[in-house]
Scaffold this active site. Structure first.
Site, PDB file in Angstrom:
ATOM      1  N   HIS A  90       0.824  -1.201   0.000  1.00 38.52           N
ATOM      2  CA  HIS A  90       0.000   0.000   0.000  1.00 38.52           C
ATOM      3  C   HIS A  90       0.863   1.258   0.000  1.00 38.52           C
ATOM      4  O   HIS A  90       0.589   2.208  -0.735  1.00 38.52           O
ATOM      5  CB  HIS A  90      -0.925   0.000   1.218  1.00 38.52           C
ATOM      6  CG  HIS A  90      -1.874  -1.150   1.241  1.00 38.52           C
ATOM      7  ND1 HIS A  90      -3.190  -1.049   0.819  1.00 38.52           N
ATOM      8  CD2 HIS A  90      -1.708  -2.444   1.623  1.00 38.52           C
ATOM      9  CE1 HIS A  90      -3.786  -2.222   0.945  1.00 38.52           C
ATOM     10  NE2 HIS A  90      -2.908  -3.086   1.430  1.00 38.52           N
ATOM     11  N   ASP A 122      -6.778   4.976   0.826  1.00 39.44           N
ATOM     12  CA  ASP A 122      -6.609   3.574   0.467  1.00 39.44           C
ATOM     13  C   ASP A 122      -7.952   2.851   0.522  1.00 39.44           C
ATOM     14  O   ASP A 122      -8.827   3.220   1.308  1.00 39.44           O
ATOM     15  CB  ASP A 122      -5.619   2.941   1.454  1.00 39.44           C
ATOM     16  CG  ASP A 122      -5.147   1.574   1.032  1.00 39.44           C
ATOM     17  OD1 ASP A 122      -5.861   0.598   1.345  1.00 39.44           O
ATOM     18  OD2 ASP A 122      -4.088   1.471   0.407  1.00 39.44           O
TER      19      ASP A 122
END
Length: 471
Positions: free
Chosen positions: A24, A120
């Site tokens: 991520h 995210d």
């Protein structure tokens, strides 16, 4: 304080809010650099300390040192009792801790003078309401494949349609895309009570409330999924989708002066080395490590192998000699380099000696292989990696034996199977040519006027003009 962007021409200030894990953090860092250096945006990156892993901490330090234009916004999490989820994956626990702390983002965003957010997927359902309270458009950077994005978007609809059936999750036929077989669905999603499943479904339901979705892929790699998402075939009311990949590594980050792997690669013949790495996220069992070692040895090819034996690198104290069969390192020392140290994967994949990538198919690894033109032998272990392996096979970037076991299934992949697959892939000239053509397509996509460059420019323009939707 950076000024908010508006139609008068001031630079927009985009605040990026990643979740935990290198899979991520890395694309968020690459997006930050791309927006600040090439698309006229002020950019801040929200960071949570301490990180789960040492790799994350080192990556963030290197990013901010190399690119001072990217501002750092430290965010302190609310107290979180992990004992509520005994035995849970440490990264899933960090997702949950961040989700529960999301309401505290408001003052941070106000003080930063943000004009747009990109968060995210793991935080989507909790950050969008905060953005709405602040009057800010909230985009999502989806750090996995477009195929996985389509699964995330459609999965709540699939569950609703099959509620009460009692049969569990089966094949998922995604409108406009293709069928994801039951065996490729991430392991956790087969358990409706799993922490990750609850997060995944909540975030999937919230995607239609995002201002837009950026996904780290490009048209030639995933034509069906990108088109279906952009045309609204996967879910009704879906926001604009921007295929902005492959997000490229920042070029001026410092190299490790003690690393010796590049010297080793320099000494190898062109297209002779098998690069083996299974990412930063999951460990491989010792039994599987030893079968892999025997398979590499039996293949007869040169190899660079990065070994990981624990989920969190801070816990990884085992020596290579403890993990591998006695005598292995001595037997292969003239044609193999085995290390537990961090390597610059993009640098490795760009090296002329590297001919094949044996990979878990984490999405960053797939996009880096595609950008480098290196064929992939897929060996997925966890999560979205079978979905990604399917993308690799469909695109012709690599090969995948979809009958091979992964985490949670009985058995290990045998040394002889691995050896034969490595030898076949190394000898496959058509595979090499297809991978090279995908590298050309990737380069065109991110170059000025290319599809991914245009998508990123459009995202920056929308933030500049204040026209992103805030529903």
């Amino acid at each position: 304080m950076p000024s908010s962007g508006d139609a008068a021409g001031r630079r927009p200030h985009v605040v990026l809010i990643p979740s935990a894990g290198m899979g991520h953090l890395v694309p968020f860092g690459r997006l930050a650099v791309a927006l600040s250096s090439g698309h006229g945006c002020d950019v801040s990156l929200v960071t949570v300390l301490p990180t789960v892993s040492t790799a994350e901490s080192k990556h963030l330090d290197a990013l901010f040192d190399a690119f001072p234009a990217v501002r750092r916004l430290d965010f302190e999490l609310a107290p979180f009792d992990a004992s509520e989820f005994p035995g849970a994956d440490p990264f899933f626990l960090r997702f949950e801790a961040m989700r529960r702390s999301a309401p505290l983002l408001g003052p941070l965003l106000t003080g930063a003078g943000a004009s747009a957010l990109a968060t995210d997927i793991a935080l989507t359902s909790v950050v969008i309401p905060v953005a709405k309270e602040q009057g800010l458009p909230c985009h999502i950077l989806f750090t996995a494949s477009a195929a996985m994005l389509s699964l995330c978007a459609y999965f709540p609809t699939y569950l609703d349609a099959n509620a009460g059936g009692g049969g569990g999750v089966g094949d998922v036929d995604i409108p406009g895309v293709y069928r994801i077989p039951k065996a490729s669905i991430p392991q956790a999603l087969h358990d409706p009570n799993h922490l990750f499943t609850r997060q995944f479904v909540a975030n999937g339901r919230s995607l239609t409330s995002a201002a837009g979705i950026l996904v780290n892929t490009f048209d030639a790699l995933e034509p069906e999924a990108v088109a279906a998402l952009q045309q609204g075939k996967v879910a009704s009311g879906f926001p604009p989708v921007f295929a902005v990949g492959p997000l490229l590594p920042a070029s001026n980050q410092a190299k490790d002066p003690q690393a010796n792997y590049m010297e080793w690669l320099d000494a190898q013949p062109a297209r002779s080395v098998v690069y083996v790495s299974f990412g930063s996220r999951k460990a491989i069992s010792r039994e599987q490590l030893r079968e892999l070692a025997a398979g590499l040895e039996g293949s007869g090819h040169r190899f660079l192998w990065v070994v990981k034996s624990t989920v969190v690198d801070r816990d990884d104290a085992a020596e290579l000699g403890e993990l591998l069969d006695e005598g292995f390192l001595e037997r292969v020392e003239k044609r193999g380099l085995v290390t537990k140290a961090w390597v610059d994967q993009e640098e490795v994949l760009k090296h002329e000696s590297v001919a094949l990538f044996v990979s878990h198919c984490g999405w960053n690894s797939v996009t880096e292989a595609a950008a480098s033109g290196v064929p992939v032998l897929a060996l997925p272990r966890f999560g979205d990696q079978r979905v990604n392996s399917g993308v690799v096979a469909r695109a012709g970037l690599g090969v995948w034996a979809d009958t091979w076991s992964w985490e949670g299934e009985a058995g290990v992949i045998g040394a002889e199977e691995i050896s034969e697959k490595v030898k076949a892939a190394m000898a496959d000239e058509a595979l090499r040519m297809k991978a090279a053509s995908l590298a050309e397509a990737a380069a065109k996509a991110v170059a000025g006027g290319g599809s991914s460059h245009r998508c990123l420019a459009e995202f920056a323009r929308l933030c500049q003009g204040g026209t992103c939707r805030t529903n």
